[in-house]
Write an enzyme that holds these catalytic residues in place. Structure first.
Site, PDB file in Angstrom:
ATOM      1  N   SER A  52     -10.336 -19.467 -59.707  1.00 24.85           N
ATOM      2  CA  SER A  52     -11.706 -19.897 -60.013  1.00 24.85           C
ATOM      3  C   SER A  52     -12.501 -18.682 -60.510  1.00 24.85           C
ATOM      4  CB  SER A  52     -12.379 -20.420 -58.741  1.00 24.85           C
ATOM      5  OG  SER A  52     -13.766 -20.602 -58.930  1.00 24.85           O
TER       6      SER A  52
ATOM      7  N   TYR B 134     -13.984 -19.318 -49.709  1.00 24.04           N
ATOM      8  CA  TYR B 134     -13.486 -19.861 -50.985  1.00 24.04           C
ATOM      9  C   TYR B 134     -13.299 -18.733 -51.992  1.00 24.04           C
ATOM     10  CZ  TYR B 134     -13.239 -22.833 -55.197  1.00 24.04           C
ATOM     11  OH  TYR B 134     -12.850 -23.449 -56.368  1.00 24.04           O
TER      12      TYR B 134
HETATM   13  N1  LIG Z   1     -14.163 -28.346 -60.204  1.00 22.83           N
HETATM   14  C1  LIG Z   1     -14.495 -27.088 -60.364  1.00 22.83           C
HETATM   15  O1  LIG Z   1     -15.629 -26.779 -60.787  1.00 22.83           O
HETATM   16  C2  LIG Z   1     -13.503 -25.994 -60.057  1.00 22.83           C
HETATM   17  C3  LIG Z   1     -13.832 -24.703 -60.443  1.00 22.83           C
HETATM   18  C4  LIG Z   1     -12.946 -23.668 -60.173  1.00 22.83           C
HETATM   19  C5  LIG Z   1     -11.749 -23.931 -59.534  1.00 22.83           C
HETATM   20  N2  LIG Z   1     -11.441 -25.202 -59.146  1.00 22.83           N
HETATM   21  C6  LIG Z   1     -10.169 -25.415 -58.472  1.00 22.83           C
HETATM   22  O2  LIG Z   1      -9.433 -26.422 -59.104  1.00 22.83           O
HETATM   23  C7  LIG Z   1      -8.537 -27.013 -58.163  1.00 22.83           C
HETATM   24  C8  LIG Z   1      -8.630 -28.535 -58.269  1.00 22.83           C
HETATM   25  O3  LIG Z   1      -9.920 -28.944 -57.854  1.00 22.83           O
HETATM   26  P1  LIG Z   1     -10.709 -30.167 -58.523  1.00 22.83           P
HETATM   27  O4  LIG Z   1     -11.975 -29.626 -59.027  1.00 22.83           O
HETATM   28  O5  LIG Z   1      -9.817 -30.910 -59.415  1.00 22.83           O
HETATM   29  O6  LIG Z   1     -11.066 -31.004 -57.205  1.00 22.83           O
HETATM   30  P2  LIG Z   1     -10.639 -32.472 -56.744  1.00 22.83           P
HETATM   31  O7  LIG Z   1     -11.276 -32.665 -55.420  1.00 22.83           O
HETATM   32  O8  LIG Z   1     -10.901 -33.471 -57.803  1.00 22.83           O
HETATM   33  O9  LIG Z   1      -9.055 -32.340 -56.586  1.00 22.83           O
HETATM   34  C9  LIG Z   1      -8.477 -31.609 -55.557  1.00 22.83           C
HETATM   35  C10 LIG Z   1      -7.263 -32.368 -55.055  1.00 22.83           C
HETATM   36  O10 LIG Z   1      -6.619 -31.561 -54.060  1.00 22.83           O
HETATM   37  C11 LIG Z   1      -6.246 -32.411 -52.985  1.00 22.83           C
HETATM   38  N3  LIG Z   1      -6.115 -31.643 -51.752  1.00 22.83           N
HETATM   39  C12 LIG Z   1      -7.107 -31.147 -50.971  1.00 22.83           C
HETATM   40  N4  LIG Z   1      -6.579 -30.528 -49.909  1.00 22.83           N
HETATM   41  C13 LIG Z   1      -5.227 -30.627 -50.016  1.00 22.83           C
HETATM   42  C14 LIG Z   1      -4.139 -30.174 -49.237  1.00 22.83           C
HETATM   43  N5  LIG Z   1      -4.310 -29.520 -48.084  1.00 22.83           N
HETATM   44  N6  LIG Z   1      -2.887 -30.432 -49.694  1.00 22.83           N
HETATM   45  C15 LIG Z   1      -2.689 -31.103 -50.844  1.00 22.83           C
HETATM   46  N7  LIG Z   1      -3.675 -31.579 -51.610  1.00 22.83           N
HETATM   47  C16 LIG Z   1      -4.934 -31.334 -51.195  1.00 22.83           C
HETATM   48  C17 LIG Z   1      -7.351 -33.451 -52.918  1.00 22.83           C
HETATM   49  O11 LIG Z   1      -6.927 -34.609 -52.227  1.00 22.83           O
HETATM   50  C18 LIG Z   1      -7.639 -33.697 -54.398  1.00 22.83           C
HETATM   51  O12 LIG Z   1      -6.846 -34.737 -54.916  1.00 22.83           O
HETATM   52  C19 LIG Z   1      -8.912 -26.462 -56.805  1.00 22.83           C
HETATM   53  O13 LIG Z   1      -8.017 -25.438 -56.432  1.00 22.83           O
HETATM   54  C20 LIG Z   1     -10.297 -25.894 -57.041  1.00 22.83           C
HETATM   55  O14 LIG Z   1     -10.614 -24.856 -56.146  1.00 22.83           O
HETATM   56  C21 LIG Z   1     -12.294 -26.240 -59.398  1.00 22.83           C
END
Ligand SMILES: NC(=O)c1ccc[n+]([C@@H]2O[C@H](COP(=O)([O-])OP(=O)(O)OC[C@H]3O[C@@H](n4cnc5c(N)ncnc54)[C@H](O)[C@@H]3O)[C@@H](O)[C@H]2O)c1
Length: 280
Positions: A140, A153
């Site tokens: 991130s 985080y």
């Molecule tokens: N959305 C943003 O702005 C953003 C920015 C930077 C980084 N990220 C990173 O992107 C990745 C995906 O996030 P997203 O934004 O798609 O969120 P999201 O909530 O849509 O998807 C995350 C998924 O991870 C699953 N999950 C959570 N805990 C888990 C576990 N212990 N084991 C297996 N699965 C698990 C959830 O059920 C969900 O389906 C994450 O690592 C997040 O930190 C997101």
């Protein structure tokens, strides 16, 4: 011809958001994808919607047995593992440093840092045996710069960047590339999930998030899961065959510097401090 033809990929946390978009794109590009998540019903339905080239398995990335089982399942079912995307995540416990419970800190680190560590630990021997492979870790922009009240985080996401580099150094000899992606503000369920909403309920928040994120960075549109999926495809495919240990920033410019209105205000403030402009 697809960029992922005949390749087997495991994408963690792919029932929703960024992981879902990655799984979708990999299947479109010819891969066999194992969708894994803790949201079983959603993950199952999604995998079914992708057709024969996708399947679902429950895997909590914070649990060693689940991660080992997920990798074993891919190898037992498809005979190999070409790509692992360590994507699963959540917002983590937030608040002032003195208010963060140790249990919340540990849980955040377990999912965001131990998860990718376990994924790489169990994928590496498989990839070594088969003579190559590819790992993409979703970090991130929070791992690149300080964001107050987001301590565990940000710490986990920064640590993933370094873990990516150290593992990349070790595995390059075995033709295994390891890279990370630093997304900026991406419209997904992660923000709703932090308030206890399921991914399906969170869809209701997308419109407001889109409006907010349109103004969040120099590129004036909201970041989308597909933006990160395109980056993951590039890193996972042969198009990036000379790239390893890299942190690919996909953030609409948010981490590149200050946007020009803020810059102008800062320059004005400096000029007024040195007497060349009257303070507003
Ligand atoms: N959305 C943003 O702005 C953003 C920015 C930077 C980084 N990220 C990173 O992107 C990745 C995906 O996030 P997203 O934004 O798609 O969120 P999201 O909530 O849509 O998807 C995350 C998924 O991870 C699953 N999950 C959570 N805990 C888990 C576990 N212990 N084991 C297996 N699965 C698990 C959830 O059920 C969900 O389906 C994450 O690592 C997040 O930190 C997101």
């Amino acid at each position: 011809m697809g960029k992922m033809d005949d390749r087997v990929a495991v994408v963690t946390g792919s029932a929703s958001g960024i992981g879902k978009a990655i799984a979708e794109l990999f299947v479109k590009e010819g891969a066999q994808v194992l969708v894994t998540d803790i949201q079983d019903e959603l993950g199952q339905r999604f995998a079914e919607s992708l057709g024969k080239r996708a399947a679902f398995i429950h895997a909590d990335v914070s649990l060693e047995d689940d991660v080992k089982g997920m990798i074993d399942h891919a190898v037992d079912t498809y005979g190999r593992l070409d790509c692992l995307v360590n994507n699963a995540g959540m917002g983590g416990v937030k608040g002032e440093i003195e208010s963060i419970p140790v249990s919340g800190f540990d849980q955040t680190i377990a999912i965001l840092l131990r998860g990718p560590f376990l994924g790489m630990k169990y994928a590496a021997p498989v990839m070594k045996r088969q003579g190559g492979g590819n790992i993409v870790n979703i970090s991130s922009v929070a791992g690149l710069r300080g964001i107050s009240q987001n301590h565990p985080y940000s710490a986990a996401k920064a640590a993933i960047l370094q873990l990516t580099r150290t593992v990349a150094m070790e595995l390059a000899y075995y033709k295994i590339r390891v890279n990370s992606i630093c997304p900026g503000s991406i419209v997904s369920s992660i923000f709703g999930a932090a308030k206890g909403m399921s991914s399906e309920e969170s869809v209701k928040t997308y419109e407001n998030l889109t409006k907010l994120f349109e103004k969040a960075q120099p590129i004036r549109r909201a970041g989308l899961p597909e933006d990160i999926a395109n980056a993951a495809l590039w890193l996972a495919s042969d198009d990036s065959s000379f790239v390893t240990g890299h942190a690919l920033v996909v953030d609409g410019g948010i981490s590149a510097g200050q946007q020009w209105p803020q810059q102008m205000r800062w320059i004005d403030a400096i000029e007024s401090a040195i007497g060349f402009k009257s303070p507003e």
